[in-house]
Write a protein that holds these residues in place. Sequence first.
Motif, PDB file in Angstrom:
ATOM      1  N   ASP A   1       0.830  -1.203   0.000  1.00 27.38           N
ATOM      2  CA  ASP A   1       0.000   0.000   0.000  1.00 27.38           C
ATOM      3  C   ASP A   1       0.869   1.259   0.000  1.00 27.38           C
ATOM      4  O   ASP A   1       2.104   1.188  -0.015  1.00 27.38           O
ATOM      5  CB  ASP A   1      -0.995  -0.020   1.170  1.00 27.38           C
ATOM      6  CG  ASP A   1      -0.341   0.126   2.536  1.00 27.38           C
ATOM      7  OD1 ASP A   1       0.861   0.457   2.623  1.00 27.38           O
ATOM      8  OD2 ASP A   1      -1.045  -0.092   3.546  1.00 27.38           O
ATOM      9  N   ALA A   2       0.221   2.413   0.037  1.00 26.31           N
ATOM     10  CA  ALA A   2       0.933   3.685  -0.074  1.00 26.31           C
ATOM     11  C   ALA A   2       1.847   3.944   1.110  1.00 26.31           C
ATOM     12  O   ALA A   2       2.814   4.706   1.011  1.00 26.31           O
ATOM     13  CB  ALA A   2      -0.076   4.824  -0.217  1.00 26.31           C
ATOM     14  N   GLN A   3       1.570   3.325   2.258  1.00 28.55           N
ATOM     15  CA  GLN A   3       2.396   3.507   3.453  1.00 28.55           C
ATOM     16  C   GLN A   3       3.538   2.493   3.550  1.00 28.55           C
ATOM     17  O   GLN A   3       4.327   2.532   4.490  1.00 28.55           O
ATOM     18  CB  GLN A   3       1.525   3.412   4.723  1.00 28.55           C
ATOM     19  CG  GLN A   3       0.597   4.603   4.928  1.00 28.55           C
ATOM     20  CD  GLN A   3      -0.576   4.598   3.957  1.00 28.55           C
ATOM     21  OE1 GLN A   3      -1.194   3.568   3.717  1.00 28.55           O
ATOM     22  NE2 GLN A   3      -0.858   5.760   3.374  1.00 28.55           N
ATOM     23  N   GLY A   4       3.623   1.582   2.582  1.00 26.13           N
ATOM     24  CA  GLY A   4       4.707   0.611   2.568  1.00 26.13           C
ATOM     25  C   GLY A   4       4.404  -0.692   3.276  1.00 26.13           C
ATOM     26  O   GLY A   4       5.294  -1.538   3.440  1.00 26.13           O
ATOM     27  N   TYR A   5       3.149  -0.896   3.702  1.00 30.11           N
ATOM     28  CA  TYR A   5       2.780  -2.174   4.309  1.00 30.11           C
ATOM     29  C   TYR A   5       2.572  -3.217   3.213  1.00 30.11           C
ATOM     30  O   TYR A   5       2.052  -2.910   2.139  1.00 30.11           O
ATOM     31  CB  TYR A   5       1.500  -2.035   5.138  1.00 30.11           C
ATOM     32  CG  TYR A   5       1.678  -1.256   6.413  1.00 30.11           C
ATOM     33  CD1 TYR A   5       2.033  -1.893   7.603  1.00 30.11           C
ATOM     34  CD2 TYR A   5       1.510   0.126   6.432  1.00 30.11           C
ATOM     35  CE1 TYR A   5       2.205  -1.175   8.783  1.00 30.11           C
ATOM     36  CE2 TYR A   5       1.689   0.858   7.605  1.00 30.11           C
ATOM     37  CZ  TYR A   5       2.039   0.205   8.766  1.00 30.11           C
ATOM     38  OH  TYR A   5       2.214   0.907   9.925  1.00 30.11           O
TER      39      TYR A   5
ATOM     40  N   THR B   1       4.325  -5.085   8.461  1.00 33.33           N
ATOM     41  CA  THR B   1       4.904  -3.753   8.588  1.00 33.33           C
ATOM     42  C   THR B   1       6.187  -3.665   7.771  1.00 33.33           C
ATOM     43  O   THR B   1       6.775  -4.685   7.393  1.00 33.33           O
ATOM     44  CB  THR B   1       5.241  -3.434  10.057  1.00 33.33           C
ATOM     45  OG1 THR B   1       6.335  -4.267  10.471  1.00 33.33           O
ATOM     46  CG2 THR B   1       4.045  -3.675  10.967  1.00 33.33           C
TER      47      THR B   1
ATOM     48  N   GLY C   1      -6.450   3.224  -3.145  1.00 27.63           N
ATOM     49  CA  GLY C   1      -6.100   2.362  -2.026  1.00 27.63           C
ATOM     50  C   GLY C   1      -7.069   1.227  -1.777  1.00 27.63           C
ATOM     51  O   GLY C   1      -6.979   0.539  -0.746  1.00 27.63           O
TER      52      GLY C   1
ATOM     53  N   SER D   1       8.414  -2.647  -3.589  1.00 27.65           N
ATOM     54  CA  SER D   1       8.190  -1.558  -2.649  1.00 27.65           C
ATOM     55  C   SER D   1       7.838  -0.306  -3.454  1.00 27.65           C
ATOM     56  O   SER D   1       8.042  -0.254  -4.670  1.00 27.65           O
ATOM     57  CB  SER D   1       9.448  -1.312  -1.808  1.00 27.65           C
ATOM     58  OG  SER D   1      10.547  -0.980  -2.647  1.00 27.65           O
ATOM     59  N   ASN D   2       7.316   0.697  -2.781  1.00 23.66           N
ATOM     60  CA  ASN D   2       6.871   1.897  -3.494  1.00 23.66           C
ATOM     61  C   ASN D   2       7.996   2.629  -4.214  1.00 23.66           C
ATOM     62  O   ASN D   2       7.774   3.270  -5.239  1.00 23.66           O
ATOM     63  CB  ASN D   2       6.166   2.845  -2.521  1.00 23.66           C
ATOM     64  CG  ASN D   2       4.852   2.274  -2.042  1.00 23.66           C
ATOM     65  OD1 ASN D   2       4.133   1.626  -2.796  1.00 23.66           O
ATOM     66  ND2 ASN D   2       4.522   2.470  -0.781  1.00 23.66           N
TER      67      ASN D   2
END
Length: 314
Positions: free
Chosen positions: A71-75, A96, A122, A292-293
């Motif tokens: 996701d956008a937060q890196g999870y 995480t 998302g 990863s993003n």
Amino acid sequence: MAKAAKAQKMKEKTLLLPTRWLKTACCSLVLSMLPAAALWADTPTSAQTPDSEIFVAAGVFHPEIEGPAVDAQGYVYAVNFGGDNTAAKGSIGKITPEGDARHFLQLPKGSVGNGIRLDQQGRFYIADYTGHNIWRYNGNSLSLYLHQPLMFQPNDLAITEQGVLFASDPDWKNNSGQIWRIEQAGSSTLLEKNMGTTNGIEVSPDQRFLYVNESRQRKVWRYQLDNKLNVSNKTLLIQFPDHGLDGMRCDQQGNLYIARYGKGTIAKISPEGKLLREYQLHGQFPTNVTFSNDFKALYITMQKDGAVERLKLQ
């Protein structure tokens, strides 16, 4: 005197044999006590030393772990969380950036997830291969996005910038498969049937090509996409001589990273179909991959281990 001298020489030769044998035995013993690295010092280490690291330990997920997405937060998310038990199938785990995993979502009873994709808002799209469904999760509720009874087993998903999905649909029993396009409204179109066992599927970053691989036939196909996302000009991008193919993703340059099931490697393929490199993994059965993003790491789900490996790329 000649006979006596000859006899004496033969005696000396016989006495030397045990000494030579002893030297040979001693050398063998010393070699057997050396570390394996010393014995194979001249052998390339790429086949023995993994390029990846263990991100989530074995047994945290079910042996049939699949479908990673970030996701956008890196999870990182993957299906079938919770170890080697029946209850784990149908769940989704959340990891995480430090590698700590927990239960995130449970699909309805009888549904088992496979590929996961997130759109630009998302929202999660989850291929349910037992229920012939695509589920959507918006962060609060889970809803049925598509039910298509003509699907054999929706497997992996690809997503365009507009949010249109493509799904691979293998028929493992008959070594065949097909591919689908799924519109934003939840309708579906069968794009091609009577293929090999379709599995990994991806859209190029410039949205011009659709890639689909066939696991048992070890082929990767490339289709051109028009502005309406219709497919045409099917060409064989690459064929491998051995081992199966599973999930795959494109990097920012359009290179494909393909899980080579049974070989324990990730193959990097150029947009022209050239094998650029193979990365060695700890496990032997990678099922799927996601970036990863920042595209500096690749996460790999490992079947049978129930683990996630991470490959640092930069």
